[in-house]
Scaffold this active site. Structure first.
Site, PDB file in Angstrom:
ATOM      1  N   HIS A  33       0.863  -1.288   0.040  1.00 28.30           N
ATOM      2  CA  HIS A  33       0.019  -0.017  -0.116  1.00 28.30           C
ATOM      3  C   HIS A  33       0.885   1.239   0.076  1.00 28.30           C
ATOM      4  O   HIS A  33       0.499   2.321  -0.506  1.00 28.30           O
ATOM      5  CB  HIS A  33      -0.951  -0.148   1.251  1.00 28.30           C
ATOM      6  CG  HIS A  33      -1.859   1.247   1.246  1.00 28.30           C
ATOM      7  ND1 HIS A  33      -3.246   0.586   0.730  1.00 28.30           N
ATOM      8  CD2 HIS A  33      -1.954   2.266   1.643  1.00 28.30           C
ATOM      9  CE1 HIS A  33      -3.833   1.941   1.080  1.00 28.30           C
ATOM     10  NE2 HIS A  33      -3.232   2.803   1.329  1.00 28.30           N
ATOM     11  N   HIS A  45     -10.388   2.410  -1.671  1.00 26.12           N
ATOM     12  CA  HIS A  45     -10.450   1.922  -0.212  1.00 26.12           C
ATOM     13  C   HIS A  45     -11.358   0.565  -0.295  1.00 26.12           C
ATOM     14  O   HIS A  45     -12.352   0.528   0.114  1.00 26.12           O
ATOM     15  CB  HIS A  45     -11.231   3.108   0.428  1.00 26.12           C
ATOM     16  CG  HIS A  45     -10.486   3.120   1.912  1.00 26.12           C
ATOM     17  ND1 HIS A  45     -11.203   3.547   2.911  1.00 26.12           N
ATOM     18  CD2 HIS A  45      -9.497   2.967   2.224  1.00 26.12           C
ATOM     19  CE1 HIS A  45     -10.640   3.551   3.923  1.00 26.12           C
ATOM     20  NE2 HIS A  45      -9.287   3.231   3.673  1.00 26.12           N
ATOM     21  N   GLN A  87     -13.305   1.450   9.828  1.00 20.65           N
ATOM     22  CA  GLN A  87     -13.558   2.675  10.581  1.00 20.65           C
ATOM     23  C   GLN A  87     -14.862   3.422  10.017  1.00 20.65           C
ATOM     24  O   GLN A  87     -15.207   3.449   9.116  1.00 20.65           O
ATOM     25  CB  GLN A  87     -12.615   3.636  10.597  1.00 20.65           C
ATOM     26  CG  GLN A  87     -11.376   3.008  10.873  1.00 20.65           C
ATOM     27  CD  GLN A  87     -10.125   3.836  10.843  1.00 20.65           C
ATOM     28  OE1 GLN A  87     -10.192   5.046  11.460  1.00 20.65           O
ATOM     29  NE2 GLN A  87      -9.221   3.734   9.848  1.00 20.65           N
TER      30      GLN A  87
END
Lengths: 1116, 249
Positions: free
Chosen positions: A370, A453, A606
């Protein structure tokens, strides 16, 4: 154990308070709480304890105000008159401590031994853990007269529940998922308030805050239960922005500060409990972040986060063999390769010690796919067809294979670097910062960042998408010395939304899409950023791995494009608090998903709080534009890897010394490692010169933005030194962190894909056309688009939906970045996943589509900058690597041909899902190309809706007969007679020539509308222009330039590089004159009657009917 | 003329609103709500007031709820005094949601809420331009537009469905406090009400955003329309600035 020094001494003090401490149990001494030293005789009183106290001097209080946020609002400060007994003590601070006052817990307390009582206290200890390091003495006491904290419950429901849209939503979701539809549903908001609130206070909260007297009614406690009740509440520790806002408002209104949690209650009149629970789990809750209760939830107390013991843990690495190294990598969620684990082991072997946990975590975060794109930077030996042309860094081997030294440098970035060396001074900052920056006008620069994402969105689509756009916004804010976000884009790839039978561990695609849209909507809208462009691609291979691409464009003065920290600058963290959320996000995204991932990695998911981000955006722009000059020298966001990546990157050249205990925490009990790698949202790191701290702090205070000083940039040996209080918990040379990563060497192969068979019959053209406009990939996305505010900031010039009734699919969006200036910026995306059988052709098509969209709206083709986003199923074998090489070659050839350089990019290379049965579902290789370019003046801005009857349609570009990957081929089930099964190959000469010719045509001022030909080909593009403008279209397919002899092929081929322009008859000659060097022809006319006529196909259809068909599939 | 725009955490249409005031000839100052809560007299110099759109405090609980709760005690009395002095005020979108909950609208303040802006009938946020009518009303912002057809304004909200009892609605109609109606009642408002004014006609609250149509190229189909000299939004802000000039000077 030292004797209690405190109890005896404090009691006689005259505190100047009515509320004297009646009982002290437990006591403290510097740096340590000792709740375990209890006087057995006092333990029956434990149930009445309700406050924590701390004693300190002025300096303690100062530190308390700065760093000890969680209790700031609830604490009371008393002045101690005496103080001789506790040395420097001058102040007494008290704040509520949540005991369990219920009869049940009382009984439990009286039953238990002293040891049991001690355990009971550990809940309170977590509240005190941070205090212990800030104060001389900490303990528990009773504040007589103060009510015992308890949890109050308030329910608010609509006075007209049958008209509540939330209830309708429950029913429609049940229907869409094929579940029994509940006959009657009522929805209520639940607020749980923990604190010492009396009845008047609760009444005031209901009246002023929780309930609208016109439309709602409130109940304190639990409203009577008639049928089946389901309640959905966030799990403890999950961010709950609404609860935080209620806590804030309650504090302002009442002065007291309850802890708040929110939930939702569903009452089903006649729904079986099992059916209701099933509906809740599948449509109303996501158990990764929420709990489903089968009855009204009214806890006695809120659960608190478990405290973890502080220790500096060493990981036994020296001497491990390969198998043990890989086991460690997997089990500790490091996701490092064997080579990398060996490199780290050997390094520490030389140092003669084992790595500390925090060091190993830092390396894993920094070396993750990443963060460093190690696959794209690898050296690759490639066997397969090589498109002709010279490319530096690509060499042919003796066996005919090729070696590419570095995919990213030699293929993606090379054209950019060549252009810069040849004098392209408009490329201001490329590939190095959080986003790519180009010049916009003499004073301003614009920047663009797109990233994915994907993995968080697979598990929790709402939070995943929201934090995706939130992170991308921070990337733009954190570019140079700060850019202002002015536009957002979003592209989603999901499975067929009608698919309800999904593998275990996957969410239904419809729910994923709904939640992803809601996440982008709630974050982008609240940030006040218009979402202006995007798309959705449907492919069932995305069932376990949806792709969520978020893009953000920003504007900044050119003076602020670069920032660099200097030694001595303070490391300032700004924004949200650090919690245990999001730990291991960077490494998680580098792993394959499986059916148990939702459980194993739920902590990597989250929920964001956009208001926190909006506040620091305003504050940071003010600090940037300060009269005395920018108050900081560098800035970056905390994304993947949290502080570890942000501070590690900023301090790469200087080193950094960090005091981890200074980070404000959401709750207590985090270990230093957790603080260091937490990916809690809405945080930025800045380098602020010591002298500017005061001015910076003033701005933060005014905008209600929390900040802290984490340490200093610059160490003598360019090291990263991590401390927790006075204990060194980690030390790493920056050189090893950033340069130590071993280069990968990979093998890649590519075999030319097989060609689809040709059909033996000719399908009906009208059916095909109707099927195409109703194909989910082509169909209207208005249901999504309208949920985004595309007007905010007042700068949008071309919005996503165009035409007199705003229902035409616009090409690119155009926005005005600089208020008062007519100069526009066009923003577009290109995606050609249907051609993924050859990622080279797919990549070129995506670049061409992006260019076409930009050029059609009036953008300058000489100033297009583009971004790459590779989403690959995996790169673990030669075939996937071969596909990656092909797509990278497309990047090189496309960027070179168009003179459209890449300025930023991102990759997500592990998008495959392992089912319970062990099958692997791989996404199609996906390359999203995003681009932007200036539109010199507003008069050049062109939309795609047909403008006037009588106008002429000019087609630019040649139509070929290649139908491989075309939507018509998918729909018809094979290649149309007269077509070939080849995937269209972009003509690298024609593409840029046609784009420039169209731009010249638009500059004549005589192009009334322009539309590019993409999915569905000429007929679909013409139909879209017609129905968007509420006009009719007549097409003459015989006039179309190209070698197609079958009008069906001409109508539906998806050959790239083609454009359809609408021109008034009197201006045709002038426009044709500037198109002289590219293939073009008059292929049709605009009519008044709203009919699409194609004589070559015997076709005559109502455009209104086609429009309805186009609107229907995604009209949820 | 001095306009003041009151912002707080989550406000995000303040720049457009300030721009609209400035384009209409006023100078504009942005003031933080929490500084007014500490010192309400900071508003005393205002000759025009804007309560902007956005998502104050994240629109937690309900849109505008927390901002309204904070304003009720200390800010509403100051704004009432300004209305008594003849100061025009506009409250688009989140400002409207706040104004109905803190009792400024339908007014006169202080009062408990009489009307509500509930979730749209679709249950979701919607951004769309709609045709609007400006009925004959007391409103000084729209008085020049009332006799005309063909006006449009952009809306972008999730909670804009105007709800009130039948008596309240007919009372507002009779008192000429209904200032804006949707032609396409997309959010399901009672009586298609998009905006109302207070009894003085000075304070206009409305769900559409007139501040987002102060430039020809903001219209979604401007590329097919003749360039107009003034937009609906511009005319509303000019009317208010002119009113303030006449009333306060």
């Amino acid at each position: 154990m030292p004797a209690c020094p405190f109890r005896a001494e404090l009691m006689p003090l005259s505190l100047g308070l009515q509320a004297l401490p009646q009982i002290l149990i437990g006591h403290g001494f510097p740096g340590r709480v000792a709740p375990t030293v209890l006087d057995p005789p006092v333990h029956p009183f434990i149930q009445t304890l309700n406050h924590v106290f701390a004693v300190g001097d002025q300096a303690h209080v100062g530190r308390f105000r700065q760093g000890f946020q969680p209790f700031r609002r609830r604490c009371k400060l008393h002045t101690l008159v005496g103080g001789r007994s506790v040395g420097s003590a001058g102040f007494l601070l008290t704040f509520p401590f949540q005991t369990h006052p219920s009869p049940a817990s009382r009984a439990w307390v009286s039953r238990t031994s002293t040891i049991g009582v001690q355990k009971h206290f550990l809940h309170g200890v977590s509240s005190v853990r941070r205090a212990k390091n800030l104060f001389d003495f900490v303990g528990f006491w009773l504040l007589p007269g103060a009510p015992m904290p308890q949890v109050h419950r308030v329910e608010v429901r609509s006075l007209q529940p049958d008209q509540d849209p939330r209830a309708r939503h429950v029913r429609s979701e049940a229907q869409a998922l094929g579940l029994p539809v509940p006959e009657y549903v009522e929805v209520a908001s639940v607020y749980l308030l923990e604190g010492d609130l009396d009845q008047p206070a609760i009444d005031r909260l209901i009246e002023d805050l929780l309930c609208d007297p016109v439309t709602e009614t409130a109940v304190v406690g639990i409203a009577p239960v008639a049928g089946t009740v389901i309640e959905v509440h966030p799990r403890p520790g999950v961010t709950d922005p609404e609860a935080e806002a209620v806590e804030f408002a309650a504090h302002r209104l009442l002065g007291s500060s309850p802890n708040v949690r929110t939930g939702t209650r569903y009452d089903f009149a006649s729904h079986e409990p099992a059916a209701a629970a099933d509906l809740a789990r599948r449509a109303l809750a996501n158990e990764v972040i929420q709990e489903v209760h089968a009855a009204p939830h009214h806890p006695e107390a809120f659960r608190v986060a478990p405290a973890r013991e502080f220790e500096v843990r060493e990981v036994a690495l020296i001497g491990l063999d390969d198998a043990a190294l890989m086991q460690l990598s997997r089990e500790a969620h490091l996701f490092l390769s064997l080579e990398e684990m060996r490199e780290i082991r050997d390094r520490y072997q030389k140092l003669g010690r084992n790595p500390r946990e925090i060091e190993l975590e830092t390396l894993a975060q920094t070396w993750s796919e990443h963060c460093v794109h190690k696959t794209l930077k690898s050296r690759v030996r490639y066997e397969g067809e090589m498109p002709s042309g010279e490319r530096e860094g690509v060499t042919q081997n003796e066996d005919g294979s090729h070696t590419i030294d570095n995919l990213l440098a030699n293929l993606v970035a090379a054209p950019t670097n060549r252009m810069i060396s040849e004098g392209a001074d408009w490329l201001l900052s490329v590939f190095v910062d959080n986003s790519g920056v180009v010049a916009f006008d003499d004073e301003h620069a614009v920047c663009f960042k797109v990233e994915t994402h994907n993995h968080p969105s697979a598990i929790e689509p709402y939070g995943g998408a929201a934090t995706g756009i939130g992170g991308c916004i921070r990337d733009v804010i954190g570019t140079g010395l700060g850019a202002k976000p002015i536009a957002a884009t979003d592209v989603f790839c999901v499975a067929d939304p009608d698919l309800t039978d999904v593998p275990s561990g996957c969410l239904p695609p419809r729910r994923i899409l709904q939640q992803v849209v809601a996440g982008v909507r709630d974050y982008g809208n609240r940030m006040g950023i218009p979402t202006l462009n995007g798309g959705v691609w449907f492919d069932d291979r995305h069932v376990g791995n949806p792709l969520v691409f978020c893009g953000v464009v920003g504007v900044m003065p050119r003076a602020f494009v670069h920032g660099d920290p200097k030694p001595g600058d303070r490391i300032i963290a700004v924004g949200g608090r650090t919690g245990r959320d999001g730990i291991h996000g960077a490494t998680f995204s580098s792993a394959e998903l499986s059916d148990t991932h939702a459980d194993e990695f739920s902590h990597a998911v989250q929920i964001g709080n956009p208001i926190v981000e909006k506040k620091f955006l305003d504050a940071l722009l003010e600090a940037r534009d300060h009269d005395a000059g920018c108050l900081f020298r560098a800035m970056t966001d905390c994304g993947a890897g949290g502080f570890s990546s942000a501070i590690g990157e900023m301090g790469e050249e200087l080193g950094a010394e960090v005091q981890l205990e200074r980070a404000p925490l959401k709750y207590d009990g985090l270990t230093p490692t957790e603080i260091w790698i937490s990916e809690a949202q809405e945080r930025m790191v800045l380098a602020v010169p010591e002298d500017n701290i005061e001015a910076f702090a003033e701005i933060c205070t005014r905008h209600d933005v929390e900040w802290c000083d984490l340490g200093v940039f610059g160490t003598p040996d360019r090291e990263l030194i991590l401390r927790h209080h006075d204990v060194e918990v980690g030390r790493l040379p920056m050189s090893f962190l950033h340069d130590g990563i071993p280069r990968l060497e990979r093998e890649a192969t590519f075999a030319t894909p097989p060609v689809s068979p040709t059909l033996g019959h000719e399908p009906d053209a009208a059916d095909l056309l109707s099927g195409l406009v109703g194909h989910p990939n082509l169909a209207s996305k208005h249901w999504i688009i309208r949920q985004y505010d595309h007007e905010v900031q007042g700068g949008s010039v071309i919005k996503p939906l165009v035409g007199p009734h705003a229902d035409g699919p616009g090409n690119a969006a155009v926005v005005r970045p600089v208020p008062g200036s007519e100069r526009g910026l066009a923003i577009a995306n290109g995606l050609a996943t249907a051609w993924c059988a050859d990622p080279y052709r797919m990549g070129l098509a995506a670049i061409d589509e992006c260019v076409r969209n930009l050029v059609c709206t009036g953008a300058d083709p000489e100033r297009i900058a583009i971004l790459d986003n590779f989403c690959w199923p995996g790169c673990d074998d030669e075939v996937r690597m071969g596909e990656l090489v092909r797509a990278s070659l497309a990047c090189y050839d496309g960027a070179t041909a168009y003179g459209a350089p890449f300025i930023s990019g991102k990759d997500s290379l592990n998008n495959q899902f392992r089912t319970e049965e062990g099958d692997v579902i791989r996404i199609p290789p996906t390359l999203l190309i995003s681009g932007f370019a200036p539109v010199e003046a507003e008069r050049l801005v062109t939309s795609m809706d047909a403008k006037s009857a009588g106008n002429v349609l000019l087609l630019v570009g040649t139509t070929a007969t290649d139908l491989g990957g075309a939507h018509v081929t998918e729909l018809a089930g094979g290649i149309l007679p007269g077509g070939t099964g080849e995937i269209p190959l972009l003509d690298l000469q024609a593409g840029p020539a046609n784009a420039k010719a169209v731009a010249r045509a638009i500059r004549t001022g005589s192009v009334c509308s322009a539309h590019d030909l993409s999915e569905g080909g000429l007929l679909v593009a013409a139909a879209e222009m017609g129905f968007a403008g509420r006009l009719g279209i007549e097409l003459e397919l015989d006039a179309v330039p190209g070698d197609s002899r079958n009008p069906m092929v001409t109508a539906f081929a998806e050959t790239p590089c083609r454009y359809l322009l609408e021109v008034a008859p009197e201006h045709v000659d002038a426009v044709v004159a500037v198109l002289a060097d590219v293939p073009h022809a008059v292929v049709g006319r605009v009519h008044e009657d709203g009919v699409l006529r194609v004589s070559a196909l015997g076709l005559e259809v109502s455009l209104d009917a086609l429009r309805q068909r186009w609107l229907a599939p995604l009209d949820w | 003329m001095q306009a003041m725009v009151i912002v707080t955490s989550g406000t995000n249409c303040d720049l457009e609103l300030a721009q609209a005031f400035e384009d209409a000839g006023a100078s504009c100052q942005t003031v933080q709500l929490h500084s007014i809560l500490d010192a309400p007299e900071a508003l005393d110099g205002a000759e025009l007031v804007g309560l902007p759109g956005g998502f104050a405090y994240g629109d937690a609980v309900a849109a505008g709820r927390i901002k309204a709760a904070l304003m009720r005690e200390r800010v509403v009395p100051v704004l009432s005094r300004l209305l008594d002095r003849g100061v025009p005020m506009i409250a688009p979108c989140n400002g409207f949601q706040t104004a109905v909950q803190c009792g400024l609208l339908p007014g006169p303040a202080p009062s408990r809420p009489e009307v509500a802006l509930a979730p749209n009938v679709s249950g979701r946020f919607e951004d769309r331009w709609t045709g609007v009518d400006f009925p004959d009303s007391r409103c000084i912002w729209t008085k020049d537009l009332a006799a005309e057809d063909g006006h449009e304004l952009p809306s972008a909200h999730g909670e804009g469905r105007f709800v009130a009892s039948a008596e309240t609605v007919s009372g507002l109609v009779d008192d000429r406090q209904v200032a804006v109606r949707y032609q396409d009642n997309f959010n399901g408002s009672d009586d298609a009400i998009a905006g109302i004014c207070d009894p003085t006609g000075l304070l206009l609250g409305l769900m559409p955003h007139p501040e987002r149509w102060t430039r020809h190229s903001q219209h979604p189909s401007w590329t097919r329309r003749p360039a107009s000299t003034t937009t609906t939004g511009q005319r509303m802000f000019r009317a208010a600035v002119e009113h303030a000039q006449a009333a306060l000077r």
